[in-house]
Design a protein around this motif. Structure first.
Motif, PDB file in Angstrom:
ATOM      1  N   PRO A 144       0.823  -1.212   0.000  1.00  0.00           N
ATOM      2  CA  PRO A 144       0.000   0.000   0.000  1.00  0.00           C
ATOM      3  C   PRO A 144       0.862   1.270   0.000  1.00  0.00           C
ATOM      4  O   PRO A 144       1.846   1.370   0.736  1.00  0.00           O
ATOM      5  N   GLY A 145       0.488   2.190  -0.861  1.00  0.00           N
ATOM      6  CA  GLY A 145       1.172   3.476  -0.944  1.00  0.00           C
ATOM      7  C   GLY A 145       2.443   3.458  -1.770  1.00  0.00           C
ATOM      8  O   GLY A 145       3.068   4.504  -1.975  1.00  0.00           O
ATOM      9  N   ARG A 146       2.852   2.300  -2.274  1.00  0.00           N
ATOM     10  CA  ARG A 146       4.133   2.180  -2.984  1.00  0.00           C
ATOM     11  C   ARG A 146       3.986   2.038  -4.508  1.00  0.00           C
ATOM     12  O   ARG A 146       4.982   1.909  -5.208  1.00  0.00           O
ATOM     13  N   MET A 147       2.737   2.084  -5.022  1.00  0.00           N
ATOM     14  CA  MET A 147       2.545   1.951  -6.468  1.00  0.00           C
ATOM     15  C   MET A 147       3.283   3.031  -7.265  1.00  0.00           C
ATOM     16  O   MET A 147       3.885   2.705  -8.305  1.00  0.00           O
ATOM     17  N   HIS A 176      20.151  -4.123 -10.642  1.00  0.00           N
ATOM     18  CA  HIS A 176      20.358  -4.145  -9.191  1.00  0.00           C
ATOM     19  C   HIS A 176      20.339  -2.729  -8.626  1.00  0.00           C
ATOM     20  O   HIS A 176      19.739  -2.484  -7.574  1.00  0.00           O
ATOM     21  N   LYS A 177      20.950  -1.797  -9.320  1.00  0.00           N
ATOM     22  CA  LYS A 177      20.965  -0.405  -8.859  1.00  0.00           C
ATOM     23  C   LYS A 177      19.550   0.183  -8.879  1.00  0.00           C
ATOM     24  O   LYS A 177      19.121   0.818  -7.915  1.00  0.00           O
ATOM     25  N   ALA A 178      18.824  -0.035  -9.985  1.00  0.00           N
ATOM     26  CA  ALA A 178      17.460   0.488 -10.089  1.00  0.00           C
ATOM     27  C   ALA A 178      16.570  -0.090  -8.995  1.00  0.00           C
ATOM     28  O   ALA A 178      15.802   0.638  -8.351  1.00  0.00           O
ATOM     29  N   ARG A 179      16.673  -1.390  -8.771  1.00  0.00           N
ATOM     30  CA  ARG A 179      15.865  -2.032  -7.728  1.00  0.00           C
ATOM     31  C   ARG A 179      16.222  -1.488  -6.349  1.00  0.00           C
ATOM     32  O   ARG A 179      15.353  -1.100  -5.573  1.00  0.00           O
ATOM     33  N   ARG A 236      14.906   2.165  -1.519  1.00  0.00           N
ATOM     34  CA  ARG A 236      15.687   2.851  -0.486  1.00  0.00           C
ATOM     35  C   ARG A 236      14.833   3.156   0.754  1.00  0.00           C
ATOM     36  O   ARG A 236      15.304   3.090   1.883  1.00  0.00           O
ATOM     37  N   ASP A 237      13.558   3.482   0.524  1.00  0.00           N
ATOM     38  CA  ASP A 237      12.655   3.802   1.639  1.00  0.00           C
ATOM     39  C   ASP A 237      11.860   2.594   2.105  1.00  0.00           C
ATOM     40  O   ASP A 237      10.907   2.741   2.866  1.00  0.00           O
ATOM     41  N   GLY A 238      12.233   1.417   1.657  1.00  0.00           N
ATOM     42  CA  GLY A 238      11.549   0.200   2.066  1.00  0.00           C
ATOM     43  C   GLY A 238      11.074  -0.592   0.865  1.00  0.00           C
ATOM     44  O   GLY A 238      11.090  -0.115  -0.271  1.00  0.00           O
TER      45      GLY A 238
END
Length: 108
Positions: free
Chosen positions: A12-15, A78-81, A86-88
């Protein structure tokens, strides 16, 4: 031809983060490995409006194995992921299926 159906249940909230990752990074990285999605969808009405669904056509499972392995080992992926998480975490669950068209399907 086979079709890989992938459904990500996004937290939730991460889309917005998930869509940005695909739009700004993943699709470009795929292109460098010869991967092209047939389409992407979010769920308007259904079990969860936190789903991102897409379909990738493959000539064979062998093609999928070769190209997908190259993609998942790509440092740019890997960098993009990692940057997008970074915030979870973004993804709660992932489901994928490999589909074969019927003889009466518009897509073969």
């Amino acid at each position: 031809m086979i079709y890989e159906l992938r459904v990500y249940r996004v937290l939730p909230g991460r889309m917005p983060n998930m869509l940005a990752r695909f739009r700004d990074h993943t699709v470009k990285i795929w292109e460098s490995h010869g991967i092209r999605a047939l389409g992407f969808w979010t769920t308007l009405v259904g079990e969860s409006n936190n789903d991102l669904t897409y379909i990738i056509p493959w000539e064979s499972l062998a093609e999928r194995e070769t190209k997908w392995t190259a993609f998942v080992n790509d440092p740019a992926w890997h960098k993009a992921r990692d940057d997008s998480e970074r915030d979870g975490p973004i993804v709660a669950t992932l489901r994928n299926e490999f589909l074969t068209p019927t003889d009466f399907s518009a897509l073969k």
